[in-house]
Structures are given as C-alpha cells and as structure tokens.
Design a protein around this motif. Sequence first.
Motif, mmCIF file in Angstrom:
data_model
loop_
_atom_site.group_PDB
_atom_site.id
_atom_site.type_symbol
_atom_site.label_atom_id
_atom_site.label_comp_id
_atom_site.label_asym_id
_atom_site.label_seq_id
_atom_site.Cartn_x
_atom_site.Cartn_y
_atom_site.Cartn_z
ATOM 1 N N MET A 47 55.717 44.398 25.401
ATOM 2 C CA MET A 47 54.289 43.922 25.233
ATOM 3 C C MET A 47 54.418 42.259 26.387
ATOM 4 N N TYR A 48 53.391 42.311 26.057
ATOM 5 C CA TYR A 48 53.444 40.492 26.218
ATOM 6 C C TYR A 48 52.319 39.701 25.303
ATOM 7 N N ILE A 49 52.649 38.805 25.701
ATOM 8 C CA ILE A 49 51.808 37.003 24.836
ATOM 9 C C ILE A 49 51.417 36.042 25.570
ATOM 10 N N ARG A 50 50.025 36.040 24.515
ATOM 11 C CA ARG A 50 49.019 35.765 24.619
ATOM 12 C C ARG A 50 48.848 34.427 24.695
ATOM 13 N N PHE A 51 48.680 32.920 24.416
ATOM 14 C CA PHE A 51 49.059 31.649 24.151
ATOM 15 C C PHE A 51 47.204 31.436 24.312
ATOM 16 N N GLY A 52 47.208 30.324 23.298
ATOM 17 C CA GLY A 52 46.066 29.199 23.541
ATOM 18 C C GLY A 52 45.978 28.415 24.643
ATOM 19 N N ALA A 53 44.941 28.057 25.580
ATOM 20 C CA ALA A 53 44.766 27.316 26.098
ATOM 21 C C ALA A 53 45.341 25.771 25.403
ATOM 22 N N GLU A 54 45.240 25.286 24.556
ATOM 23 C CA GLU A 54 45.331 24.208 24.298
ATOM 24 C C GLU A 54 46.637 24.438 22.941
ATOM 25 N N ASP A 55 47.179 22.775 22.761
ATOM 26 C CA ASP A 55 47.936 23.073 21.525
ATOM 27 C C ASP A 55 47.028 23.386 20.152
ATOM 28 N N TYR A 56 47.571 23.831 19.414
ATOM 29 C CA TYR A 56 46.722 24.075 17.904
ATOM 30 C C TYR A 56 46.537 22.976 17.052
ATOM 31 N N ASN A 57 44.871 23.747 16.781
ATOM 32 C CA ASN A 57 44.655 22.000 15.506
ATOM 33 C C ASN A 57 43.767 22.919 14.979
ATOM 34 N N VAL A 58 44.342 23.262 13.106
ATOM 35 C CA VAL A 58 43.402 24.570 12.748
ATOM 36 C C VAL A 58 42.305 22.963 12.328
ATOM 37 N N ASP A 59 42.226 21.331 12.228
ATOM 38 C CA ASP A 59 40.872 20.690 12.381
ATOM 39 C C ASP A 59 39.796 21.162 13.460
ATOM 40 N N ARG A 60 39.808 21.473 14.464
ATOM 41 C CA ARG A 60 39.337 21.794 15.342
ATOM 42 C C ARG A 60 38.838 23.614 15.629
ATOM 43 N N ILE A 61 38.499 24.100 14.372
ATOM 44 C CA ILE A 61 38.652 24.758 14.319
ATOM 45 C C ILE A 61 36.850 25.999 15.675
ATOM 46 N N GLY A 62 36.392 24.946 16.161
ATOM 47 C CA GLY A 62 34.753 25.796 17.245
ATOM 48 C C GLY A 62 35.302 25.793 18.603
ATOM 49 N N ASN A 63 36.790 25.333 19.053
ATOM 50 C CA ASN A 63 37.452 24.839 20.251
ATOM 51 C C ASN A 63 38.292 26.470 20.289
ATOM 52 N N LYS A 64 37.520 27.172 21.573
ATOM 53 C CA LYS A 64 37.790 28.117 21.482
ATOM 54 C C LYS A 64 38.752 28.771 22.140
ATOM 55 N N PHE A 65 39.187 27.337 23.533
ATOM 56 C CA PHE A 65 40.787 27.467 23.811
ATOM 57 C C PHE A 65 41.744 26.953 22.682
ATOM 58 N N ILE A 66 41.420 26.891 21.937
ATOM 59 C CA ILE A 66 43.012 26.924 20.475
ATOM 60 C C ILE A 66 43.259 28.301 19.923
ATOM 61 N N HIS A 67 41.997 28.306 19.667
ATOM 62 C CA HIS A 67 42.134 29.815 19.107
ATOM 63 C C HIS A 67 42.301 30.759 19.347
ATOM 64 N N LEU A 68 41.801 31.108 20.237
ATOM 65 C CA LEU A 68 41.453 32.343 21.412
ATOM 66 C C LEU A 68 42.294 32.657 21.977
ATOM 67 N N THR A 69 43.202 33.176 21.931
ATOM 68 C CA THR A 69 44.225 34.068 23.535
ATOM 69 C C THR A 69 44.076 34.077 24.698
ATOM 70 N N ASN A 70 43.152 34.848 24.686
ATOM 71 C CA ASN A 70 42.813 35.546 25.876
ATOM 72 C C ASN A 70 42.601 35.154 26.916
ATOM 73 N N ASN A 71 43.103 35.822 28.310
ATOM 74 C CA ASN A 71 43.555 35.081 29.351
ATOM 75 C C ASN A 71 42.162 35.041 29.536
ATOM 76 N N SER A 72 41.393 35.350 29.501
ATOM 77 C CA SER A 72 39.857 35.816 30.282
ATOM 78 C C SER A 72 38.872 34.457 30.000
ATOM 79 N N ILE A 73 39.551 33.716 28.514
ATOM 80 C CA ILE A 73 38.762 32.624 28.287
ATOM 81 C C ILE A 73 39.509 31.681 27.912
ATOM 82 N N GLY A 74 40.713 31.691 28.246
ATOM 83 C CA GLY A 74 41.346 30.283 28.536
ATOM 84 C C GLY A 74 41.874 29.642 29.939
ATOM 85 N N LYS A 75 41.595 30.792 31.259
ATOM 86 C CA LYS A 75 41.433 30.795 32.635
ATOM 87 C C LYS A 75 40.450 29.575 33.104
#
Length: 171
Positions: A47-75
């Motif tokens: 398996m491989y592990i995919r990380f969000g592109a920014e530090d986790y912050n539940v208060d910034r729920i609309g930030n796709k770079f925090i909450h979505l871990t798909n590389n097609s977004i983070g890149k």
Amino acid sequence: MCIRDRHYIVQKYIENPLIVLDRKFDIRQWVLVTSWNPLKIWIYNEMYIRFGAEDYNVDRIGNKFIHLTNNSIGKHLKKEYKIKGNMWRQDEFAAYLNDLCKANAWRRINSRVHTIITESLKATSDLVIHRAKAFELFGYDVMIDEELRPWLIEVNCSPALDYSTVLWERV
C-alpha cells in the motif's frame, strides 16, 4: 430543485483521524478482481500512504489542501513538501507507528484493510456482470482514526494509473 438520474453518496466525516507529522492521510490499496463467480481477489502486496499538502486544521474545513489527500489536488500547491511528494511507502508508515510505541500496529491495520476489501467485494459480487477473460482494477482508499481503526472512504473503479511522484513511479 430535483435533479433526475444523479447519484449521490453522503458519508460521515471522520472526526478523529490519525494525524502524522501534522498531516491528514489516507492509504491507497490496489486490488485486482479476475473473477466474480467464484470471486478471485488479488491484493497488491504494498500500500502507499498519501498525505494532505498542508497541516491539518479542522477549523479550515474548506481547504482542499488540508482535507483531501489525493495527489492530483496536492500537486497544485506550489510549496515545499514537508513530506517528500506527500507520500510514504508502507514500510515508512509501519516504522513511524513502531516509533510511537504502537507495536504490531501496521500488521493489525493491514489485516483489517484486507478484511474490508474482501467483505466489500463479497457484498457486491452478485451485482456485477462477469465477463470471461476480463478483470477489474480497483483503488481502495482507507483512512485510519486515532484508535487505529481503518475506515473505507472510497473505492475507485477507474483509478488513475499515471505516476506523479517518485514513489508512485516505483509502485
């Protein structure tokens, strides 16, 4: 407004995700089905592990770079990676868990993920029209919570196979 012929899935947001190096992550597992009746499942050994592109912050729920871990977004975030390519191999993740004094955690997670895969395919096997000499490739996405419980997030029926990181190229 009513929209016909649309399908929606609503899922609970996992409120207590395991956070690694201040980042939310998910796990991608490749699965090949070569027969639906009888069901024959091949689970890729890594398996491989995919990380969000920014530090986790539940208060910034609309930030796709925090909450979505798909590389097609983070890149698209033009920032230096805290985690190279926003991905780890499973052995890097297992070592991280062991360093946190969670002995055998990876083995337990891996076993549970395999159970999720097997049970989900059994549950849907009667709904699939089997074609001889054909196969289906799936990308299973799983999140881990603070209690080290895996949660099935998504099953991709047409997962992208292009590589965008050195780790993915190796897979």
